[in-house]
Enzyme design. Structure first.
Site, short mmCIF file in Angstrom:
data_model
loop_
_atom_site.label_atom_id
_atom_site.label_comp_id
_atom_site.label_asym_id
_atom_site.label_seq_id
_atom_site.Cartn_x
_atom_site.Cartn_y
_atom_site.Cartn_z
N LYS A 152 4.46 0.63 9.41
CA LYS A 152 4.61 1.92 8.74
C LYS A 152 3.98 3.04 9.55
CE LYS A 152 3.18 0.19 4.83
NZ LYS A 152 2.60 0.02 3.49
N GLU B 74 0.87 -1.16 0.00
CA GLU B 74 0.00 0.00 0.00
C GLU B 74 0.92 1.22 0.00
OE1 GLU B 74 -2.69 0.33 3.34
OE2 GLU B 74 -3.39 2.27 2.62
N ARG C 11 5.44 -13.13 9.61
CA ARG C 11 6.08 -11.87 9.28
C ARG C 11 7.41 -11.76 9.99
NH1 ARG C 11 2.80 -7.76 9.45
NH2 ARG C 11 4.18 -6.16 10.18
P1 ATP Z 1 2.87 -2.29 7.97
O1 ATP Z 1 2.12 -3.12 8.97
O2 ATP Z 1 4.28 -2.11 8.26
O3 ATP Z 1 2.18 -0.99 7.66
P2 ATP Z 1 1.62 -3.51 5.83
O4 ATP Z 1 1.43 -4.98 5.87
O5 ATP Z 1 0.46 -2.69 6.12
O6 ATP Z 1 2.88 -3.14 6.68
P3 ATP Z 1 1.68 -3.37 3.03
O7 ATP Z 1 2.11 -2.28 2.16
O8 ATP Z 1 0.23 -3.69 3.06
O9 ATP Z 1 2.19 -3.04 4.46
O10 ATP Z 1 2.54 -4.67 2.78
C1 ATP Z 1 2.91 -5.19 1.53
C2 ATP Z 1 3.30 -6.62 1.71
O11 ATP Z 1 4.41 -6.71 2.62
C3 ATP Z 1 2.18 -7.44 2.31
O12 ATP Z 1 2.06 -8.62 1.54
C4 ATP Z 1 2.65 -7.75 3.70
O13 ATP Z 1 2.19 -9.00 4.13
C5 ATP Z 1 4.17 -7.71 3.58
N1 ATP Z 1 4.77 -7.35 4.85
C6 ATP Z 1 4.55 -6.24 5.58
N2 ATP Z 1 5.23 -6.28 6.74
C7 ATP Z 1 5.92 -7.45 6.75
C8 ATP Z 1 6.81 -8.09 7.67
N3 ATP Z 1 7.13 -7.52 8.82
N4 ATP Z 1 7.32 -9.29 7.34
C9 ATP Z 1 6.99 -9.86 6.17
N5 ATP Z 1 6.16 -9.34 5.26
C10 ATP Z 1 5.62 -8.14 5.53
MG MG Z 2 -1.36 -2.91 5.20
#
Ligand code: ATP
Ligand code: MG
Length: 573
Positions: A276, A40, A266
């Site tokens: 984020k 995102e 994760r």
């Molecule tokens: P955050 O919680 O940090 O805001 P998010 O999951 O909301 O991260 P996205 O932009 O939606 O961020 O994530 C893109 C991809 O990265 C998703 O498929 C998510 O599962 C993966 N991802 C995010 N954080 C991690 C992590 N700590 N370890 C592994 N994969 C991750």
């Molecule tokens: Mg997200």
């Protein structure tokens, strides 16, 4: 022909996801795996995303598949074009290529809208006028079933008319939503008539003001995967329950293709936060100097700190892919960059906390060149010339007025080897009014040029130095971890920011560096002998005034000899 890897490229056994991909390839179910990385664009990528990037793009590379980069841009109030660009830069920098497969969920808004109308036609979605609070109350809890919304039994015709009016802007923001009609008593709360469209007047970074209704994540995600014919939709474990909804949407719409969602654990790292939202707080509240602050575990922060793409890929390979949540020790990441830079970084000398040395028996009008190896274990790195003269700088901590017996560096009457230079012996020292040592007087032995003595005399200590007349001035930033507890997120009582380490950054000005560093390419790394690996900061350095970030210490040399400058010791587990 498709290849069938038994192991990942570094010979580790295949993880459970790669085993599934391999099996699907072998049985012909999916000869060409198609994965995607779906960020995102609401912030910069972090090391957790790197794990997902390495997994998705790694599978595509190893199994001759394709990996899409898809921006999941359905929340215009938090998303920005600048984030899109930074994400593309980071994925490329990590060494991956989406080729022509760049997509945006917003490109599917028309199609998604049509799918929503189809659900309404099938009697599987309805417009609900409950307030957000009421929706929450009606939803029930983990132990109590939910209650049907009074709007649940609207006819398809009525729903269609209301939904079209929602789209046309007839209702204020938040006044109505479209919900999937599933089961208010489902044990999985996500299946209790989840919201799939909301009214939101917010300019979208790509579609502008075309839309005032936006699809929700769960509805968008599965359909985007389906439209792109993704074969394996890989996501983190917190989406396990969402899989039910993912499958329900695709099954209910009887879509021609149905990607398989697979969840993995994760990445969580000690001494940092990963979300984020929290990283954005650190930036906005000025705990750090921007998203690319070298203390941030963002990809841009790691890049600026001096991490290499390879070190991050190696780290991701090393921690592997599993189903169990864990907290990875930050030391593993640090070791990955240490190992990589040990292979690739040239060795140089830099004095971080200079102390003047005057070699009394060396002529004042003379200087000479000595030869230094750029990498003692790798002759192919070649050599360089070092200038030697009567006045030098050494590290202040390499001298003690009254050293203990086991201090193998300088003290009154003690002899030490200057790296690639001569043996010198301290004959006296000067102090100022406060008693602080201001200069050392030494004598050198002309018979020890290059660092060995003809009479076989041994000295235990070797120290680094620079010629005072030839050294360049520079600034060096030393970093410690940004948080002073292992799991800042794990504190239920206090905000994570109460655990910020107030001493995470130390700036040393007036450092004296060997002149070859004047020509270093910004962003490149060197090893300052005995001090660690350093990266020339591409943002802060100016011509004639280099600024170096310490990437990581030389842990191994800490064990062998006390390093001159150390970061503050970290709390033990
Ligand atoms: P955050 O919680 O940090 O805001 P998010 O999951 O909301 O991260 P996205 O932009 O939606 O961020 O994530 C893109 C991809 O990265 C998703 O498929 C998510 O599962 C993966 N991802 C995010 N954080 C991690 C992590 N700590 N370890 C592994 N994969 C991750
Ligand atoms: Mg997200």
């Amino acid at each position: 022909m498709t290849s069938e890897p038994q192991n990942t490229p570094d010979q580790r056994p295949l993880d459970f996801i790669r085993q599934i991909v391999k099996q699907d390839q072998r049985t012909g179910k999916h000869l060409v795996p198609i994965t995607r990385f779906p960020p995102e664009p609401n912030g910069f990528l972090h090391i957790g995303h790197a794990k997902s990037i390495c997994l998705n793009f790694g599978i595509s590379n190893e199994f001759n598949g394709t990996c899409h980069l898809r921006f999941d841009d359905t929340n215009p109030s938090k998303e920005e074009e600048a984030y899109v660009e930074s994400i593309k830069t980071d994925v490329k920098w990590l060494g991956f290529d989406w080729g022509e497969h760049l997509y945006f969920a917003s490109d599917y808004f028309d199609k998604l809208y049509n799918f929503a109308e189809q659900l309404i036609d099938k009697g599987k979605a309805y417009v609900c006028d409950l307030t957000p609070d009421q929706i929450r109350q009606y939803r029930g809890t983990l132990t109590e079933p939910g209650t049907d919304s009074p709007y649940r039994n609207r006819t398809a015709a009525e729903n269609l008319e209301l939904f079209r009016k929602m789209k046309a802007g007839a209702f204020p923001d938040g006044s109505r939503v479209l919900r999937a009609k599933i089961d208010m008593s489902s044990p999985a709360i996500i299946m209790r008539d989840p919201v799939i469209y909301r009214i939101l007047r917010s300019t979208h970074h790509r579609t502008g003001d075309t839309w005032c209704i936006y699809p929700m994540y769960d509805f968008t995600h599965c359909l985007s995967d389906m439209l792109e014919k993704i074969t394996h939709s890989l996501c983190t474990l917190e989406f396990q329950d969402n899989r039910m909804l993912y499958d329900w949407v695709l099954d209910t719409l009887e879509t021609p293709c149905h990607p398989r969602q697979i969840e993995f654990a994760r990445l969580n790292l000690t001494y940092t936060v990963m979300s984020k939202r929290k990283l954005l707080q650190l930036v906005n509240e000025k705990y750090v100097d921007g998203w690319d602050d070298p203390r941030m575990l963002t990809i841009s922060g790691l890049r600026r700190r001096g991490y290499t793409p390879r070190s991050i890929r190696n780290f991701c390979a090393q921690i592997g892919i599993g189903k169990k949540e864990s907290l990875i020790d930050m030391g593993i990441l640090e070791n990955a960059v240490r190992e990589d830079l040990n292979e690739t970084a040239a060795r140089v000398m830099g004095v971080l906390d200079p102390l003047k040395v005057i070699i009394d028996n060396y002529p004042a009008d003379r200087s000479e060149t000595l030869t230094a190896q750029n990498h003692p274990q790798k002759p192919e790195f070649g050599t360089r010339e070092l200038l030697f003269s009567r006045e030098l700088y050494i590290e202040r901590s390499d001298f003690m007025e009254d050293p203990p017996r086991k201090f193998f560096r300088l003290g009154p009457g003690r002899e030490v080897r200057l790296r690639y230079g001569y043996y010198i012996t301290c004959t006296s020292y000067e102090t100022d009014d406060t008693g602080r040592v201001t200069a050392l007087h030494c004598s050198y032995d002309p018979e020890t040029r290059g660092g060995s003595s003809a009479d076989g005399r041994k000295v235990k200590g070797t120290i680094h130095w620079v010629s005072a007349a030839h050294a360049i001035d520079g600034e060096v930033c030393l970093y410690d971890r940004l948080f002073d507890v292992e799991h800042p997120d794990g504190d239920r009582e206090n905000d994570f920011k109460t655990h910020i380490n107030p001493d995470s950054k130390q700036v040393l000005t007036g450092c004296k560096l060997e002149p070859s560093l004047a020509h270093l390419e910004p962003g490149s790394q060197v090893q300052f002998e005995r001090q660690g690996y350093f990266c020339l900061d591409a943002t802060l350095s100016t011509p004639g005034r280099p600024v170096f970030n310490r990437v990581v210490t030389l842990r191994d040399s800490w064990e062998k000899q006390a390093a001159p400058v150390q970061t503050k010791s970290l709390k033990q587990k």
